[in-house]
Design a protein around this motif. Structure first.
Motif, PDB file in Angstrom:
ATOM      1  N   SER A   4      23.654  15.660  -9.205  1.00 47.67           N
ATOM      2  CA  SER A   4      23.554  15.522  -7.750  1.00 47.67           C
ATOM      3  C   SER A   4      24.339  14.314  -7.272  1.00 47.67           C
ATOM      4  CB  SER A   4      22.089  15.404  -7.323  1.00 47.67           C
ATOM      5  OG  SER A   4      21.487  14.260  -7.887  1.00 47.67           O
ATOM      6  N   THR A   5      24.360  13.265  -8.104  1.00 45.97           N
ATOM      7  CA  THR A   5      25.159  12.083  -7.777  1.00 45.97           C
ATOM      8  C   THR A   5      26.636  12.440  -7.744  1.00 45.97           C
ATOM      9  OG1 THR A   5      23.522  10.699  -8.884  1.00 45.97           O
ATOM     10  CG2 THR A   5      25.678   9.719  -8.465  1.00 45.97           C
ATOM     11  N   GLY A  66      23.898  15.082   6.424  1.00 46.22           N
ATOM     12  CA  GLY A  66      22.862  15.721   7.227  1.00 46.22           C
ATOM     13  C   GLY A  66      22.875  17.232   7.079  1.00 46.22           C
ATOM     14  N   ILE A  67      24.069  17.798   7.008  1.00 50.17           N
ATOM     15  CA  ILE A  67      24.195  19.252   6.841  1.00 50.17           C
ATOM     16  C   ILE A  67      23.748  19.670   5.442  1.00 50.17           C
ATOM     17  CG2 ILE A  67      25.838  21.174   6.763  1.00 50.17           C
ATOM     18  CD1 ILE A  67      27.497  19.583   8.847  1.00 50.17           C
ATOM     19  N   LEU A  68      24.155  18.906   4.434  1.00 45.55           N
ATOM     20  CA  LEU A  68      23.811  19.236   3.049  1.00 45.55           C
ATOM     21  C   LEU A  68      22.311  19.111   2.795  1.00 45.55           C
ATOM     22  CD1 LEU A  68      26.782  17.473   1.219  1.00 45.55           C
ATOM     23  CD2 LEU A  68      26.467  19.917   1.595  1.00 45.55           C
ATOM     24  N   ARG A  69      21.635  18.284   3.584  1.00 42.85           N
ATOM     25  CA  ARG A  69      20.179  18.148   3.437  1.00 42.85           C
ATOM     26  C   ARG A  69      19.440  19.365   3.997  1.00 42.85           C
ATOM     27  NH1 ARG A  69      20.531  12.233   5.016  1.00 42.85           N
ATOM     28  NH2 ARG A  69      20.211  11.062   3.083  1.00 42.85           N
ATOM     29  N   LYS A  70      20.109  20.106   4.875  1.00 42.75           N
ATOM     30  CA  LYS A  70      19.462  21.245   5.529  1.00 42.75           C
ATOM     31  C   LYS A  70      19.801  22.581   4.858  1.00 42.75           C
ATOM     32  CE  LYS A  70      19.560  19.043  10.104  1.00 42.75           C
ATOM     33  NZ  LYS A  70      20.127  19.123  11.477  1.00 42.75           N
ATOM     34  N   GLU A  71      21.012  22.693   4.341  1.00 42.88           N
ATOM     35  CA  GLU A  71      21.487  23.973   3.817  1.00 42.88           C
ATOM     36  C   GLU A  71      21.197  24.115   2.322  1.00 42.88           C
ATOM     37  OE1 GLU A  71      22.693  26.274   5.675  1.00 42.88           O
ATOM     38  OE2 GLU A  71      23.087  25.184   7.536  1.00 42.88           O
ATOM     39  N   LYS A 235      20.313  28.037 -11.411  1.00 45.00           N
ATOM     40  CA  LYS A 235      20.288  28.759 -10.137  1.00 45.00           C
ATOM     41  C   LYS A 235      19.079  28.378  -9.289  1.00 45.00           C
ATOM     42  CE  LYS A 235      22.397  32.766 -12.397  1.00 45.00           C
ATOM     43  NZ  LYS A 235      22.185  34.181 -12.769  1.00 45.00           N
ATOM     44  N   SER A 236      18.021  27.925  -9.950  1.00 42.37           N
ATOM     45  CA  SER A 236      16.789  27.601  -9.221  1.00 42.37           C
ATOM     46  C   SER A 236      16.796  26.187  -8.653  1.00 42.37           C
ATOM     47  CB  SER A 236      15.576  27.767 -10.144  1.00 42.37           C
ATOM     48  OG  SER A 236      15.585  26.769 -11.167  1.00 42.37           O
ATOM     49  N   LEU A 237      17.765  25.384  -9.051  1.00 40.97           N
ATOM     50  CA  LEU A 237      17.823  24.003  -8.574  1.00 40.97           C
ATOM     51  C   LEU A 237      18.156  23.957  -7.087  1.00 40.97           C
ATOM     52  CD1 LEU A 237      19.799  22.332 -11.509  1.00 40.97           C
ATOM     53  CD2 LEU A 237      17.336  22.231 -11.091  1.00 40.97           C
ATOM     54  N   ASP A 238      17.491  23.078  -6.384  1.00 39.37           N
ATOM     55  CA  ASP A 238      17.744  22.890  -4.956  1.00 39.37           C
ATOM     56  C   ASP A 238      18.294  21.482  -4.760  1.00 39.37           C
ATOM     57  OD1 ASP A 238      17.782  22.694  -2.208  1.00 39.37           O
ATOM     58  OD2 ASP A 238      15.864  23.716  -1.937  1.00 39.37           O
ATOM     59  N   ILE A 239      19.579  21.407  -4.484  1.00 36.11           N
ATOM     60  CA  ILE A 239      20.247  20.106  -4.367  1.00 36.11           C
ATOM     61  C   ILE A 239      19.616  19.242  -3.283  1.00 36.11           C
ATOM     62  CG2 ILE A 239      22.441  19.001  -3.731  1.00 36.11           C
ATOM     63  CD1 ILE A 239      23.883  21.222  -5.153  1.00 36.11           C
ATOM     64  N   ARG A 240      19.008  19.885  -2.292  1.00 33.07           N
ATOM     65  CA  ARG A 240      18.381  19.121  -1.204  1.00 33.07           C
ATOM     66  C   ARG A 240      17.290  18.189  -1.723  1.00 33.07           C
ATOM     67  NH1 ARG A 240      16.944  24.181   2.560  1.00 33.07           N
ATOM     68  NH2 ARG A 240      16.247  24.877   0.497  1.00 33.07           N
ATOM     69  N   ASN A 241      16.696  18.546  -2.853  1.00 32.21           N
ATOM     70  CA  ASN A 241      15.639  17.708  -3.427  1.00 32.21           C
ATOM     71  C   ASN A 241      16.181  16.444  -4.086  1.00 32.21           C
ATOM     72  OD1 ASN A 241      13.674  19.594  -2.695  1.00 32.21           O
ATOM     73  ND2 ASN A 241      13.913  20.735  -4.609  1.00 32.21           N
TER      74      ASN A 241
END
Length: 243
Positions: A4-5, A66-71, A235-241
C-alpha cells in the motif's frame, strides 16, 4: 502493508510528474516572475515560488488521496471488469487533480522534445525513441512504412525534407494518410485508441500491485508472529484500509 505504501508512492509520483510535465507554462511564468521582480530579495523569490509549487502539488495529492479513500480497487489484473474499474478510478483521479492522461503526456513529450528538430527524418527518429522509452510497441509496423514514405518524398525532392518545407510536408502527409487508410487507422477513432492505451496501463499497474501485495505478504509470513496465519487472497484486499 508495504504494497500500500508503494501504491501511494506511485500516486505521489504521478502527481509530481503531472505538475512538472503537464503545466510547463507555469514553470515559464515562474522564471519570468523571478526575472521581473528585481526589487524582492533573491531568497524570498525562491521561497515564494517553491511554496506555491508545494501548495499546488499538495492540493493535487490530497485530491487524489481523497478519491482513492472512497473508491474500491480490486487487485485482479486478469479480470477485465476489475481492470476497467481501476482505469475509471485513475481517470477520475486525473480529472479531479488536473493531471494528464498517458496519451496527453506522450503528446506533450513529443511536442517538447521535437520542437527544435529541423528535418523530417530526425523528427521520425525522435518519435521512435520516445515510443521505445515509453514501452509502446509498433504492432502494425507503421514506423517502417512512414520512413519508406519519407524516403520516396526525399527522392522526389532530391534533398532532405525539412519541416518548414510546406509543399514537401504536404506531400508526405498525403502518403501518411494512405498508410493510415491501409492500416485501418482513422482520426475519429483516436478516443478509442486512447481508451485502449489506458486499459493496458491499468492492467500493468494492477499487475504491479498484485506483485507488491504477494511480496509484502510473503515477507510478513516469514515473521514468527504470523507464521501460522493464513494469508488472504489478494483480490479480497481493500486498499482503502491501508490509506
Amino acid at each position: 502493508m508495504a504494497f500500500s505504501t508503494r501504491f501511494l508512492s506511485r500516486s505521489t509520483r504521478q502527481v509530481y510528474t503531472g505538475h512538472m510535465i503537464l503545466q510547463p507554462e507555469k514553470a515559464i511564468s515562474a522564471r519570468s516572475y523571478a526575472k521581473a521582480a528585481g526589487s524582492a530579495p533573491p531568497a524570498l523569490k525562491g521561497d515564494e515560488m517553491l511554496k506555491g509549487i508545494f501548495l499546488e502539488v499538495k492540493k493535487k495529492f490530497d485530491t487524489a488521496l481523497g478519491i482513492l479513500r472512497k473508491e474500491k480497487i480490486t487487485i485482479d489484473p486478469d479480470n477485465p471488469a476489475a481492470v476497467s474499474e481501476y482505469a475509471g478510478v485513475m481517470k477520475t483521479v486525473r480529472q479531479k487533480a488536473d493531471l494528464f492522461s498517458e496519451s496527453q503526456r506522450i503528446k506533450y513529450t513529443i511536442e517538447s522534445r521535437t520542437q527544435g528538430i529541423p528535418d523530417a527524418r530526425s523528427y521520425l527518429l525522435a518519435l521512435k525513441e520516445i515510443r521505445i522509452k515509453r514501452g509502446l510497441t509498433d504492432e502494425l509496423g507503421a514506423e517502417a512504412m512512414m520512413m519508406d514514405a519519407l524516403e520516396k518524398v526525399e527522392q522526389e525532392l532530391k534533398k532532405p525534407l525539412m519541416r518548414n518545407d510546406k509543399k514537401g510536408i504536404a506531400l508526405l502527409m498525403t502518403k501518411f494518410d494512405k498508410i493510415n487508410q491501409k492500416l485501418g487507422i482513422r482520426r475519429e477513432d483516436l478516443p478509442k485508441y486512447e481508451e485502449q492505451l489506458e486499459l493496458k496501463i491499468a492492467k500493468a499497474q494492477l499487475e504491479e500491485l498484485k506483485k507488491d501485495a504477494f511480496e509484502a505478504m510473503d515477507t510478513q509470513k516469514k515473521r514468527e508472529e504470523f507464521k501460522d496465519e493464513e494469508m488472504p487472497d489478494v483480490k479480497s484486499l481493500d486498499i482503502r484500509n491501508f490509506i
